[in-house]
Design a protein around this motif. Structure first.
Motif, short mmCIF file in Angstrom:
data_model
loop_
_atom_site.label_atom_id
_atom_site.label_comp_id
_atom_site.label_asym_id
_atom_site.label_seq_id
_atom_site.Cartn_x
_atom_site.Cartn_y
_atom_site.Cartn_z
N GLY A 61 -10.76 -11.29 9.77
CA GLY A 61 -11.27 -11.24 8.61
C GLY A 61 -10.98 -10.01 7.57
O GLY A 61 -11.62 -9.82 6.63
N TYR A 62 -9.96 -9.48 8.07
CA TYR A 62 -9.22 -8.21 7.05
C TYR A 62 -8.35 -9.04 5.99
O TYR A 62 -7.38 -9.58 6.40
N GLU A 63 -8.71 -9.23 4.85
CA GLU A 63 -8.08 -9.93 3.81
C GLU A 63 -7.24 -8.98 2.94
O GLU A 63 -6.46 -9.39 2.10
N VAL A 64 -7.40 -7.56 2.95
CA VAL A 64 -6.94 -6.61 1.67
C VAL A 64 -6.30 -5.72 2.70
O VAL A 64 -6.75 -5.01 3.82
N GLU A 65 -4.88 -5.31 2.05
CA GLU A 65 -4.10 -4.45 2.66
C GLU A 65 -3.67 -3.50 1.40
O GLU A 65 -3.12 -3.98 0.38
N VAL A 66 -3.79 -2.29 1.44
CA VAL A 66 -3.22 -1.49 0.29
C VAL A 66 -2.50 -0.21 0.91
O VAL A 66 -2.80 0.26 2.02
N SER A 67 -1.34 -0.03 0.30
CA SER A 67 -0.51 1.34 0.43
C SER A 67 -0.90 2.49 -0.45
O SER A 67 -1.02 2.06 -1.68
N LEU A 68 -1.24 3.46 0.23
CA LEU A 68 -1.62 4.66 -0.53
C LEU A 68 -0.51 5.62 -0.49
O LEU A 68 -0.25 5.81 0.59
N GLY A 101 10.50 14.08 -0.15
CA GLY A 101 10.37 13.67 -1.66
C GLY A 101 9.20 14.04 -2.44
O GLY A 101 8.25 14.81 -2.02
N ARG A 102 8.91 13.30 -3.40
CA ARG A 102 7.79 13.33 -4.26
C ARG A 102 6.41 13.04 -3.46
O ARG A 102 5.35 13.60 -3.77
N VAL A 103 6.43 12.02 -2.82
CA VAL A 103 5.45 11.48 -2.09
C VAL A 103 5.38 11.97 -0.63
O VAL A 103 6.47 11.89 -0.06
N ASP A 104 4.26 12.74 -0.24
CA ASP A 104 4.31 13.20 1.10
C ASP A 104 3.99 12.27 2.31
O ASP A 104 4.72 12.19 3.37
N ILE A 105 3.11 11.40 1.96
CA ILE A 105 2.64 10.43 3.13
C ILE A 105 2.25 9.18 2.50
O ILE A 105 1.71 8.90 1.31
N ARG A 106 2.59 7.96 3.46
CA ARG A 106 1.88 6.62 3.12
C ARG A 106 0.97 6.43 4.02
O ARG A 106 1.07 6.26 5.16
N LEU A 107 -0.35 5.86 3.48
CA LEU A 107 -1.32 5.17 4.42
C LEU A 107 -1.36 3.79 4.27
O LEU A 107 -1.26 3.26 3.08
N GLU A 135 -1.73 7.34 -5.27
CA GLU A 135 -1.52 5.92 -5.91
C GLU A 135 -1.63 4.93 -5.11
O GLU A 135 -1.00 4.79 -3.91
N ALA A 136 -2.37 3.98 -5.49
CA ALA A 136 -2.45 2.92 -4.50
C ALA A 136 -1.85 1.70 -5.05
O ALA A 136 -1.37 1.33 -6.18
N LEU A 137 -1.07 0.90 -3.91
CA LEU A 137 -0.30 -0.04 -4.13
C LEU A 137 -1.00 -1.41 -3.53
O LEU A 137 -0.81 -1.20 -2.24
N MET A 138 -1.34 -2.50 -4.22
CA MET A 138 -1.99 -3.54 -3.40
C MET A 138 -1.19 -4.20 -2.94
O MET A 138 -0.06 -4.90 -3.78
#
Length: 151
Positions: A61-68, A101-107, A135-138
């Motif tokens: 039932g998990y339909e959404v994934e987002v990279s932060l 680099g500019r981004v430290d972590i991706r969740l 920053e969120a990436l869908m």
């Protein structure tokens, strides 16, 4: 470290870790005793790290994934460790990666739907310590997701 026989065994094993030593040995062209011994040796050496169930979270039932993509406030000496420790406690965070680099972590965050994601984002993500920017990436589609190595 690995020879051709080890690679043959691994090539088949990574496609189906449920194969018994006899079936795996047959596919790899070795005896079951040799296959079992080599699997044990590769496990002891850390080449084979684990056997696990891969669960399809869409089926649950998990339909959404987002990279932060998160940039941390680096003026705090413990920012990285404190952020990661807190992020590990969020059940919907299924992956944490660190970068130079500019981004430290991706969740990687999963949610049942957008309302659930918004609730997780507001109550659990935005409260994580030491966030300077986020920053969120869908995710729209997973084009390739493969743990199989070219052996």
């Amino acid at each position: 470290m690995l020879n051709d026989t080890d690679r043959r065994i691994l090539r088949h094993y990574q496609h189906d870790a449920t194969l018994g030593p006899a079936d795996l040995a047959d596919l790899a062209g070795v005896t079951p005793a040799t296959c079992a011994r080599r699997l044990e040796r590769m496990q002891a050496a850390g080449v084979i790290r684990a056997n696990r169930a891969v669960i399809d979270w869409h089926a649950l039932g998990y339909e959404v994934e987002v990279s932060l993509r998160v940039t941390l406030d680096k003026t705090q000496s413990r920012a990285f460790d404190e952020f990661v420790a807190a992020a590990r406690e969020v059940p919907e965070v299924i992956e944490i990666q660190s970068f130079l680099g500019r981004v430290d972590i991706r969740l990687s965050v999963i949610a049942r739907d957008m309302a659930h994601y918004q609730q997780v984002y507001r109550s659990a993500i935005l409260t994580l310590p030491h966030i300077a920017d986020i920053e969120a990436l869908m995710h729209v589609a997973r084009i390739k997701s493969d743990e199989v190595l070219p052996l």
